[in-house]
Design a protein around this motif. Structure first.
Motif, short mmCIF file in Angstrom:
data_model
loop_
_atom_site.label_atom_id
_atom_site.label_comp_id
_atom_site.label_asym_id
_atom_site.label_seq_id
_atom_site.Cartn_x
_atom_site.Cartn_y
_atom_site.Cartn_z
N LEU A 199 1.29 10.81 -2.01
CA LEU A 199 1.37 9.53 -1.29
C LEU A 199 0.13 8.70 -1.57
CD1 LEU A 199 3.14 8.00 0.92
CD2 LEU A 199 1.48 8.88 2.56
N HIS A 200 -1.04 9.31 -1.46
CA HIS A 200 -2.29 8.57 -1.72
C HIS A 200 -2.37 8.14 -3.17
CE1 HIS A 200 -4.92 8.67 1.91
NE2 HIS A 200 -4.06 9.61 2.29
N ALA A 201 -1.98 9.02 -4.09
CA ALA A 201 -2.06 8.68 -5.52
C ALA A 201 -1.16 7.51 -5.87
CB ALA A 201 -1.67 9.91 -6.34
N SER A 202 -0.05 7.36 -5.15
CA SER A 202 0.87 6.26 -5.43
C SER A 202 0.39 4.93 -4.85
CB SER A 202 2.25 6.59 -4.86
OG SER A 202 2.23 6.56 -3.43
N GLY A 203 -0.64 4.99 -4.02
CA GLY A 203 -1.15 3.78 -3.38
C GLY A 203 -0.35 3.35 -2.17
N ASP A 204 0.58 4.18 -1.73
CA ASP A 204 1.39 3.86 -0.55
C ASP A 204 0.52 3.94 0.71
OD1 ASP A 204 3.47 3.23 1.08
OD2 ASP A 204 4.80 4.84 0.42
#
Length: 743
Positions: free
Chosen positions: A562-567
């Protein structure tokens, strides 16, 4: 109910190790220390203020009402109480001037060098409820009545015309001091253009609103943080707004330098709010079988010199005044009156301990009139599913108040002990023993439409490593909030308890979840957080490939994705008011609370007939609370409330001086129970899972304050054959009652 194994408290380690930072532990470079100069008369006018010319006043920061940039009133229900007195005032101890200096020892010299000339009111002060209700006494407000309410079901007037057995009594309860472990205190400073105030408090957004109103600053220019708080019990709901405003004024005038305003114990006890004193007149009517025909109650509380929270305390006391009993004809009139005392305010139980004491003691009086055991009278009248409460709220299953009573009687060995007490008393011992009972309920959450008006929010923020942080303005003050909410969130997310933490309450970072009051933390805020947890799971499934069934490692991996996707890694949820819950504030009809906790308490006492000293030998507390989330925290709430109730019943007598302030404002002469005064307390829970909170939980924080006093006084009256009708029942009061009864 056997306790399940419970996780360790979230706040336990730092408190045991002494690393928790209370407001007195906080230091800033260049910090000043503040003090307050107050009125001395019980109402009057400030005529002039003179400064001793021998003091170097340029070394001090001095603030008066003229320095207030916004509204000179503390924002509460009504803005009638000034931040600082300008001219007229209503009670002794009102703040007139604030002084700050880098050396706290210099403050005493400065305060002694300022002379306030005061002129007393032409009419004398008003110190009692009866004085306030007399038409010819001094008018503090119109008619000296802040609020006059009525709750009615059926027709008491018609019931009075029918034949029945009637019992009447007048009951009084005194003020009670919170005596939290840590006195009130705040530190204010201006940091990067933002007025920042931190301190010992219950309700960050109450303080925030008061500061915005008083300073005229915008909401984003004011920040409020909670420090570790050493107890509150309601005493840090409203008054921290006063101290925050005072510290802020000093800091603003000092160019934004940090200013600490921390009360010493004597000042704290003298000027902060206490439990409202009350006077209650009760008339009960029953048929020959003990069925209640009518309940008629006149309930009056002393509000003190300003309104503060008295209307809410009054309404809550009224709603609980008729008890958990089935009765077709009920009338409860409630009034909050103005006196020359410092204002009374929020205290655990919020009006219900006063009114429940009156009713439950009167129920024993009615039982004596009928020649019926008090437990039998109660059992014949308790509400059952299908009944309507006095407010017209339907009682829904699977409540079984009879089972609560049966467990309390069995666990306390009530009937066997009643027989043993009679045998003991018949032997002419130097003491008498008795058993007392109280049955009651307590609603959780804000009354009626209050929760709808609050529009509370709470949220969760998850890190890339899977640590879930609770975002709420709900505060920890020793009641176990961090632990309970963490367990609720961990359960909803199906992750370990250790994977959840709680963010520090900071108005810059957490949403407004409403005040930490009214037994609403678990039931209301916990439910909102459970909804936030379900939203977080949905987000992780939709955007981070969280499997439908997952373990903690898979949860953490999804958080990283989730963090890696920028969400967005933060979710918020809002309070949802049930569509079928209606409440009419004008008639006191409808559903005042979504959930009630129900209880039966039993006390065993021994009274020394020579000294009048009463001692609680044993205490049993059985409660139906929907669901117990954390057994250790829940049991601690009950035990703590029972101890406070013992103090309310037997020890804690507030003496008011001729100026209307608390005269025994020292720990040495305001007596609370010690460990030597606390009996074995048997705490038992029943769980219907019918509450409105997570998993069917209901709020319990205030419940245990309601039952101890009437159970104890009923036990004393049973032991001595007396008619004691007030608390606290000090030894001299008990001896006087014995004399009246010719014991």
């Amino acid at each position: 109910m056997p306790f399940k194994e419970a996780p360790l408290r979230k706040d336990g380690t730092e408190k045991v190790r002494g690393t928790a930072r209370y407001i007195a532990d906080v230091r800033y470079p260049g910090m000043l220390y503040g003090a307050t100069l107050r009125t001395r008369l019980p109402g009057g006018t400030v005529v002039s203020i003179d400064f001793d010319e021998n003091i170097a006043w340029d070394e001090y920061v001095v603030v008066t009402a003229k320095d207030i940039p916004g509204v000179n009133a503390v924002k509460m229900i009504e803005q009638d109480q000034p931040v600082l007195v300008e001219a007229q005032y209503r009670h002794a101890g009102e703040p007139v001037m604030l002084v700050a200096h880098r050396d706290p020892q210099a403050l005493g010299t400065a305060l002694a060098a300022i002379r306030i000339e005061e002129r007393a009111c032409d009419e004398g002060p008003v110190f009692t409820i009866e004085e306030a209700l007399r038409p010819m006494t001094r008018q503090i407000v119109a008619g000296n009545v802040y609020r006059d309410y009525c709750m009615e079901k059926g027709s008491v007037a018609r019931a009075l015309g029918e034949p029945c057995h009637v019992f009447e009594g007048e009951y009084q309860t005194g003020a009670q001091e919170h005596l939290y472990i840590e006195p009130q205190g705040m530190i204010a400073r201006v940091e990067e253009g933002v007025l920042t105030v931190e301190g010992s408090l219950q309700c960050p957004y109450y303080v925030h609103a008061a500061l915005v109103s008083m300073t005229g600053l915008s909401a984003d220019q004011v920040r409020v943080l909670q420090c570790a708080t050493g107890g509150a019990f309601g005493g840090k709901e409203e008054y921290p707004s006063h101290i925050a405003c005072h510290a802020a004024l000093l800091s603003l005038k000092a160019g934004g330098r940090p200013v600490a305003l921390i009360y010493q114990r004597a000042e704290d006890m003298a000027v902060t709010p206490k439990r409202h004193p009350s006077r209650t007149r009760v008339r009960l009517g029953a048929d020959g079988n003990g069925r209640l025909r009518f309940i008629d109650i006149d309930f009056v509380i002393d509000g003190g010199a300003y309104l503060t929270l008295s209307p809410v305390v009054l309404s809550r006391g009224m709603i609980h005044a008729a008890g958990p009993y089935r009765c077709d004809h009920v009338r409860v009139r409630g009034r909050a009156v103005a006196t020359s005392h410092p204002p009374f305010g929020a205290f655990r139980g919020f009006g219900a301990p006063q009114s429940i004491f009156a009713l439950e003691t009167a129920m024993d009086g009615l039982a004596r009139t009928l020649g019926m055991p008090p437990e039998v009278l109660r059992a014949r009248n308790v509400l059952v599913p299908g009944d309507l409460s006095p407010a017209g709220q339907g009682i829904e299953g699977p409540l079984d108040m009879h089972r609560v009573m049966e467990e309390a009687l069995e666990a306390s060995q009530y009937h066997a002990k009643v027989a043993r007490c009679r045998q003991w008393n018949a032997q002419g011992q130097a003491s008498r023993r008795g058993m007392g009972i109280a049955t009651f309920y307590h609603g959780a959450g804000f009354t009626g439409n209050g929760e709808l008006a609050l529009r509370s929010r709470a949220g969760l923020r998850v890190s890339a490593g899977g640590l879930v942080e609770i975002l709420t303005s709900t505060t920890e003050m020793g009641q176990g909030m961090q632990t309970t909410l963490s367990e609720i969130v961990a359960e909803a997310l199906q992750i370990p308890y250790e994977g959840v933490c709680v963010a520090r309450p900071d108005t810059r970072d957490v949403p407004n979840s409403g005040p930490t009051v009214a037994s609403r933390t678990c039931m209301v805020v916990g439910r909102i957080l459970a909804q936030a947890a379900y939203k977080l799971i949905a987000r992780l499934r939709a955007g981070a490939a969280l499997p439908s069934a997952y373990d903690y490692d898979e949860f953490c991996a999804a958080c990283a994705r989730l963090h890696a996707s920028g969400d967005v890694a933060t979710v918020m949820a809002d309070y949802q008011h049930p569509v079928d819950s209606q409440w009419d504030e004008s008639t006191f009809q409808g559903s005042p609370y979504r959930s009630f906790a129900w209880a039966c308490y039993v006390a065993e006492v021994e009274v020394d007939t020579t000294t009048g000293e009463a001692r609680v030998l044993d205490f049993t507390a059985v409660q139906e609370v929907g669901r117990v989330v954390h057994p250790t925290v829940a049991a601690g709430q009950i035990e703590g409330g029972v101890v406070q109730g013992i103090g309310y019943a037997l020890f804690e007598e507030v003496h008011f001086g001729t100026d209307g302030q608390m005269a025994n404002n020292r720990v040495t002469n305001y007596i609370i129970p010690t460990s030597a005064d606390v009996p074995p307390i048997r705490v038992l829970f029943q769980e219907s899972r019918a509450g409105a909170g997570p998993g069917g939980a209901a709020g319990i924080g205030e419940l245990p304050m309601d039952g101890p006093a009437p159970a104890i006084i009923n036990a004393i009256n049973a032991a001595l054959g007396t008619e004691i009708r007030h608390v606290p029942a000090m030894p001299e009061h008990i001896l006087a009652a014995m004399d009246r009864g010719h014991l």
